[in-house]
Design a protein around this motif. Structure first.
Motif, PDB file in Angstrom:
ATOM      1  N   GLY A   1       0.789  -1.218   0.000  1.00  0.00           N
ATOM      2  CA  GLY A   1       0.000   0.000   0.000  1.00  0.00           C
ATOM      3  C   GLY A   1       0.826   1.274   0.000  1.00  0.00           C
ATOM      4  O   GLY A   1       0.270   2.356   0.163  1.00  0.00           O
ATOM      5  N   VAL A   2       2.153   1.153  -0.161  1.00  0.00           N
ATOM      6  CA  VAL A   2       3.036   2.327  -0.136  1.00  0.00           C
ATOM      7  C   VAL A   2       3.481   2.618  -1.569  1.00  0.00           C
ATOM      8  O   VAL A   2       4.294   1.869  -2.126  1.00  0.00           O
ATOM      9  CB  VAL A   2       4.267   2.086   0.768  1.00  0.00           C
ATOM     10  N   PRO A   3       2.979   3.681  -2.193  1.00  0.00           N
ATOM     11  CA  PRO A   3       3.221   3.891  -3.627  1.00  0.00           C
ATOM     12  C   PRO A   3       4.681   3.834  -4.031  1.00  0.00           C
ATOM     13  O   PRO A   3       5.048   3.163  -5.000  1.00  0.00           O
ATOM     14  CB  PRO A   3       2.619   5.281  -3.871  1.00  0.00           C
ATOM     15  N   VAL A   4       5.564   4.523  -3.299  1.00  0.00           N
ATOM     16  CA  VAL A   4       6.951   4.611  -3.730  1.00  0.00           C
ATOM     17  C   VAL A   4       7.738   3.324  -3.456  1.00  0.00           C
ATOM     18  O   VAL A   4       8.806   3.113  -4.014  1.00  0.00           O
ATOM     19  CB  VAL A   4       7.636   5.824  -3.047  1.00  0.00           C
ATOM     20  N   LEU A   5       7.195   2.438  -2.609  1.00  0.00           N
ATOM     21  CA  LEU A   5       7.902   1.220  -2.231  1.00  0.00           C
ATOM     22  C   LEU A   5       7.180  -0.054  -2.654  1.00  0.00           C
ATOM     23  O   LEU A   5       7.674  -1.158  -2.398  1.00  0.00           O
ATOM     24  CB  LEU A   5       8.119   1.185  -0.710  1.00  0.00           C
TER      25      LEU A   5
ATOM     26  N   ALA B   1       3.466  14.037  -3.334  1.00  0.00           N
ATOM     27  CA  ALA B   1       4.612  13.985  -4.235  1.00  0.00           C
ATOM     28  C   ALA B   1       5.444  15.259  -4.147  1.00  0.00           C
ATOM     29  O   ALA B   1       6.678  15.217  -4.122  1.00  0.00           O
ATOM     30  CB  ALA B   1       4.140  13.751  -5.668  1.00  0.00           C
ATOM     31  N   ARG B   2       4.776  16.400  -4.077  1.00  0.00           N
ATOM     32  CA  ARG B   2       5.488  17.675  -4.033  1.00  0.00           C
ATOM     33  C   ARG B   2       6.194  17.871  -2.692  1.00  0.00           C
ATOM     34  O   ARG B   2       7.344  18.311  -2.642  1.00  0.00           O
ATOM     35  CB  ARG B   2       4.503  18.820  -4.287  1.00  0.00           C
ATOM     36  N   GLU B   3       5.515  17.543  -1.597  1.00  0.00           N
ATOM     37  CA  GLU B   3       6.047  17.830  -0.263  1.00  0.00           C
ATOM     38  C   GLU B   3       7.023  16.782   0.248  1.00  0.00           C
ATOM     39  O   GLU B   3       7.922  17.099   1.044  1.00  0.00           O
ATOM     40  CB  GLU B   3       4.891  17.975   0.736  1.00  0.00           C
ATOM     41  N   TYR B   4       6.888  15.530  -0.200  1.00  0.00           N
ATOM     42  CA  TYR B   4       7.672  14.458   0.398  1.00  0.00           C
ATOM     43  C   TYR B   4       8.469  13.634  -0.612  1.00  0.00           C
ATOM     44  O   TYR B   4       9.656  13.374  -0.405  1.00  0.00           O
ATOM     45  CB  TYR B   4       6.755  13.520   1.198  1.00  0.00           C
ATOM     46  N   LEU B   5       7.819  13.204  -1.698  1.00  0.00           N
ATOM     47  CA  LEU B   5       8.506  12.328  -2.641  1.00  0.00           C
ATOM     48  C   LEU B   5       9.661  13.034  -3.345  1.00  0.00           C
ATOM     49  O   LEU B   5      10.773  12.501  -3.405  1.00  0.00           O
ATOM     50  CB  LEU B   5       7.515  11.775  -3.666  1.00  0.00           C
ATOM     51  N   VAL B   6       9.416  14.222  -3.874  1.00  0.00           N
ATOM     52  CA  VAL B   6      10.466  14.938  -4.603  1.00  0.00           C
ATOM     53  C   VAL B   6      11.664  15.249  -3.706  1.00  0.00           C
ATOM     54  O   VAL B   6      12.816  14.994  -4.083  1.00  0.00           O
ATOM     55  CB  VAL B   6       9.899  16.219  -5.255  1.00  0.00           C
ATOM     56  N   PRO B   7      11.473  15.778  -2.484  1.00  0.00           N
ATOM     57  CA  PRO B   7      12.627  15.996  -1.598  1.00  0.00           C
ATOM     58  C   PRO B   7      13.354  14.698  -1.249  1.00  0.00           C
ATOM     59  O   PRO B   7      14.589  14.692  -1.143  1.00  0.00           O
ATOM     60  CB  PRO B   7      12.001  16.629  -0.350  1.00  0.00           C
ATOM     61  N   TRP B   8      12.608  13.608  -1.065  1.00  0.00           N
ATOM     62  CA  TRP B   8      13.220  12.303  -0.748  1.00  0.00           C
ATOM     63  C   TRP B   8      14.123  11.846  -1.888  1.00  0.00           C
ATOM     64  O   TRP B   8      15.255  11.409  -1.669  1.00  0.00           O
ATOM     65  CB  TRP B   8      12.122  11.284  -0.473  1.00  0.00           C
ATOM     66  N   ILE B   9      13.624  11.951  -3.120  1.00  0.00           N
ATOM     67  CA  ILE B   9      14.431  11.573  -4.286  1.00  0.00           C
ATOM     68  C   ILE B   9      15.639  12.494  -4.406  1.00  0.00           C
ATOM     69  O   ILE B   9      16.755  12.049  -4.701  1.00  0.00           O
ATOM     70  CB  ILE B   9      13.569  11.634  -5.569  1.00  0.00           C
ATOM     71  N   GLY B  10      15.439  13.774  -4.144  1.00  0.00           N
ATOM     72  CA  GLY B  10      16.554  14.726  -4.218  1.00  0.00           C
ATOM     73  C   GLY B  10      17.676  14.375  -3.262  1.00  0.00           C
ATOM     74  O   GLY B  10      18.860  14.458  -3.615  1.00  0.00           O
ATOM     75  N   ARG B  11      17.333  13.995  -2.038  1.00  0.00           N
ATOM     76  CA  ARG B  11      18.362  13.601  -1.067  1.00  0.00           C
ATOM     77  C   ARG B  11      19.127  12.381  -1.541  1.00  0.00           C
ATOM     78  O   ARG B  11      20.343  12.295  -1.378  1.00  0.00           O
ATOM     79  CB  ARG B  11      17.731  13.331   0.300  1.00  0.00           C
TER      80      ARG B  11
END
Length: 277
Positions: free
Chosen positions: A148-152, A246-256
């Motif tokens: 149920g976790v989109p990115v994982l 995606a804007r608040e969490y996914l993009v910063p996570w990928i950036g790191r």
């Protein structure tokens, strides 16, 4: 090798038959990210589990604190990979030599592209062997079911492979297992923080209750109790939430990840010593 009178894997372990001290090692999950306390410090399942453990101690009189002589350390730091945990936290846990250690590690390795769960498991086993020779009981933890976790979600098979290794290691070393994959209640969206990568306060609470059950303790609530019904959400509302996430969490996570940064850079363990609660 630890004194055999202290060591009895799969159970409550010290000379008096109770757990008087507990150290938690791991990454953001064990640090408690997603479960902020009133002072801004994360609480999390390990802190909540420590309270349940402390409540098992007999009342020793008015001269001790509200949780008796129980002592607790939390060495976990967000973002840590397995080798970092082994290098930084395992030696400290051995030095503290508590009655119980919870060891959750390898998750940040598994979600990295190209990592081999078999290799991660081999390194995890060496750390378990090291710990079980120096402390009382070592409770090890599986990974969550990420369907149920989109990115994982696409890593579900890889996590399942690692979990199978973790269970085999537990059998070889007599370790109780905190099985997060089988905890159905955390499949609910409400068990997760807004970032969808860390548990919410209620999610952490349910894990703490399950950890206590693993050790045969009576708990005040069922960690797998059903969530209250909630209104059906419309497609537009779900899509709007996904865009915000995606804007608040996914993009910063990928950036790191692309910059080789960790959320745990410059972060230290919140509770590096065995202290009374």
């Amino acid at each position: 090798m630890a004194d055999d009178s202290r060591k009895n894997q799969r159970g409550i372990t010290n000379r008096h038959g109770v757990i008087g001290s507990y150290a938690a090692i791991g990454d953001s999950f064990t640090e408690g990210v997603g479960d902020p306390g009133p002072d801004g410090t994360f609480v999390g399942w390990a802190d909540r589990f420590a309270v349940l453990l402390a409540d098992q101690l007999p009342d020793t009189g008015p001269d001790v604190g509200p949780h008796g002589d129980f002592r607790y350390a939390n060495l976990a730091v967000r973002g840590r990979l397995l080798d970092q945990i082994v290098e930084e936290q395992v030696p400290r846990a051995k030095e503290l030599a508590p009655d119980l250690v919870s060891f959750c590690a390898g998750g940040n390795d598994i979600i990295r592209p190209g990592t081999d769960p078999d290799d991660v498991a081999e390194r995890f086993e060496r750390a378990v062997a090291d710990l079980t020779g120096s402390v009382g009981t070592v409770m090890i933890t599986t990974g969550f079911d990420t369907r149920g976790v989109p990115v994982l979600r696409h890593l579900r098979g890889k996590i399942a492979t690692y979990n199978a290794h973790v269970r085999a290691i537990a059998d070889r070393y007599g370790c109780p297992v905190l099985d997060l994959w089988s905890l159905r209640s955390v499949q609910d969206r409400r068990a997760w923080d807004d970032d969808r990568l860390h548990l919410s306060p209620e999610g952490h609470t349910r894990v703490a209750l399950r950890a206590a059950q693993v050790l045969g303790m009576e708990v005040p609530a069922d960690p797998d109790q059903e969530w209250p019904p909630q209104a059906q959400r419309g497609t537009l509302e779900v899509r709007r939430d996904d865009i915000h996430w995606a804007r608040e969490y996914l993009v910063p996570w990928i950036g790191r990840r692309l910059r080789g940064e960790s959320s745990g850079d410059h972060v230290e363990a919140k509770r590096p010593d065995l202290l009374p609660l």
